[in-house]
Design an enzyme around this catalytic site. Structure first.
Site, PDB file in Angstrom:
ATOM      1  N   CYS A   9       0.920  -1.198  -0.136  1.00  0.00           N
ATOM      2  CA  CYS A   9      -0.212  -0.134  -0.124  1.00  0.00           C
ATOM      3  C   CYS A   9       0.936   1.263   0.041  1.00  0.00           C
ATOM      4  CB  CYS A   9      -1.088  -0.047   1.097  1.00  0.00           C
ATOM      5  SG  CYS A   9      -0.210   0.124   2.915  1.00  0.00           S
ATOM      6  N   ASN A  12       2.306   1.645   4.321  1.00  0.00           N
ATOM      7  CA  ASN A  12       2.646   0.361   5.134  1.00  0.00           C
ATOM      8  C   ASN A  12       2.269   0.559   6.499  1.00  0.00           C
ATOM      9  OD1 ASN A  12       5.376  -1.845   5.153  1.00  0.00           O
ATOM     10  ND2 ASN A  12       3.338  -2.389   4.901  1.00  0.00           N
ATOM     11  N   CYS A  14      -1.381   1.009   7.296  1.00  0.00           N
ATOM     12  CA  CYS A  14      -2.957   0.729   7.504  1.00  0.00           C
ATOM     13  C   CYS A  14      -3.145  -0.372   6.741  1.00  0.00           C
ATOM     14  CB  CYS A  14      -3.759   1.937   7.038  1.00  0.00           C
ATOM     15  SG  CYS A  14      -3.415   3.506   7.801  1.00  0.00           S
ATOM     16  N   ARG A  15      -3.395  -0.456   5.542  1.00  0.00           N
ATOM     17  CA  ARG A  15      -3.928  -1.515   4.632  1.00  0.00           C
ATOM     18  C   ARG A  15      -2.965  -2.854   4.642  1.00  0.00           C
ATOM     19  NH1 ARG A  15      -5.267   2.051  -0.297  1.00  0.00           N
ATOM     20  NH2 ARG A  15      -3.308   2.990   0.531  1.00  0.00           N
ATOM     21  N   SER A  16      -1.800  -2.557   3.885  1.00  0.00           N
ATOM     22  CA  SER A  16      -1.446  -4.005   3.749  1.00  0.00           C
ATOM     23  C   SER A  16      -0.638  -4.700   4.755  1.00  0.00           C
ATOM     24  CB  SER A  16       0.169  -3.436   2.650  1.00  0.00           C
ATOM     25  OG  SER A  16       0.995  -2.650   3.251  1.00  0.00           O
ATOM     26  N   ASP A 128      -8.523   3.989   1.559  1.00  0.00           N
ATOM     27  CA  ASP A 128      -7.428   4.241   2.642  1.00  0.00           C
ATOM     28  C   ASP A 128      -8.158   5.022   3.878  1.00  0.00           C
ATOM     29  OD1 ASP A 128      -5.209   4.784   3.799  1.00  0.00           O
ATOM     30  OD2 ASP A 128      -4.159   5.522   2.038  1.00  0.00           O
TER      31      ASP A 128
HETATM   32  P1  4NP Z   1      -1.855   2.811   4.010  1.00  0.00           P
HETATM   33  O1  4NP Z   1      -2.305   4.538   4.676  1.00  0.00           O
HETATM   34  O2  4NP Z   1      -1.282   3.086   2.733  1.00  0.00           O
HETATM   35  O3  4NP Z   1      -2.852   1.990   3.858  1.00  0.00           O
HETATM   36  O4  4NP Z   1      -0.772   2.755   4.936  1.00  0.00           O
HETATM   37  C1  4NP Z   1      -1.640   5.672   4.670  1.00  0.00           C
HETATM   38  C2  4NP Z   1      -0.652   5.820   5.724  1.00  0.00           C
HETATM   39  C3  4NP Z   1       0.145   7.051   5.623  1.00  0.00           C
HETATM   40  C4  4NP Z   1      -0.210   7.835   4.797  1.00  0.00           C
HETATM   41  C5  4NP Z   1      -0.896   7.735   3.553  1.00  0.00           C
HETATM   42  C6  4NP Z   1      -1.557   6.654   3.685  1.00  0.00           C
HETATM   43  N1  4NP Z   1       0.507   9.073   4.603  1.00  0.00           N
HETATM   44  O5  4NP Z   1       0.597   9.858   3.993  1.00  0.00           O
HETATM   45  O6  4NP Z   1       1.513   9.166   5.761  1.00  0.00           O
END
Ligand code: 4NP
Length: 160
Positions: A9, A12, A14-16, A128
């Protein structure tokens, strides 16, 4: 032969990592931990070394799924050779992973989006939760998609 799965994702956190923990849990329940390895990575480096997001941890805690020792890392072009399945949580992640790879690698069937596992949902991306806070919906998708992925991997294992 051992099968290796990588979820990708953006951050790295939240989702993955949720998919990694849920998949590893399902693999363990299927008594396939010796045969199937699971990892996750991000296309952005803001959270490298960080544990999963609080929202992801709370879903995993609720379902008594371990995330012990998990830390965010960046996806690498060498991951293409190291993994048999590279599952991108959204279409932007897929595009970003492709940009790290050669044209031939980027078109390989081992690279696909998570929502391709759940075509009936009619959505292209795992939303997300970093932005909308809906970790419960993401957990539902992740649990169901991982079940489908496990079936696919088991079918592939029976052929190889
Ligand atoms: P993820 O979500 O891709 O599911 O881990 C996010 C985590 C952090 C950020 C964006 C999306 N960020 O911009 O810091």
């Amino acid at each position: 032969m051992k099968k290796r799965i990588l979820f990708v994702c953006l951050g790295n956190i939240c989702r993955s990592p949720m998919a990694e923990a849920v998949m590893r849990h399902q693999v363990k329940l299927a008594q396939l931990s010796e045969q199937i390895e699971v990892d996750s990575a991000g296309t952005g480096d803001w959270h490298v070394g960080h544990p999963p997001h609080e929202g992801t941890r709370s879903q995993l805690d609720e379902h008594q799924i371990s995330y012990e020792g998990m830390q965010a890392r960046l996806v690498l072009s060498s991951d293409f050779d190291a993994f048999d399945y590279i599952v991108c949580m959204d279409t932007n992640n897929l595009r970003d992973v492709r940009s790290l790879l050669s044209e031939e690698q980027g078109g390989h069937q081992k690279l696909f989006t998570f929502m391709e596992l759940l075509p009936d949902q009619g959505i292209a991306d795992v939303p997300d939760p970093y932005y909308d806070g809906n970790f419960t919906f993401v957990y539902e998708l992740v649990e169901n998609g991982c079940k489908e992925l496990l079936k696919r991997v088991q079918a592939d294992m029976s052929l190889s």
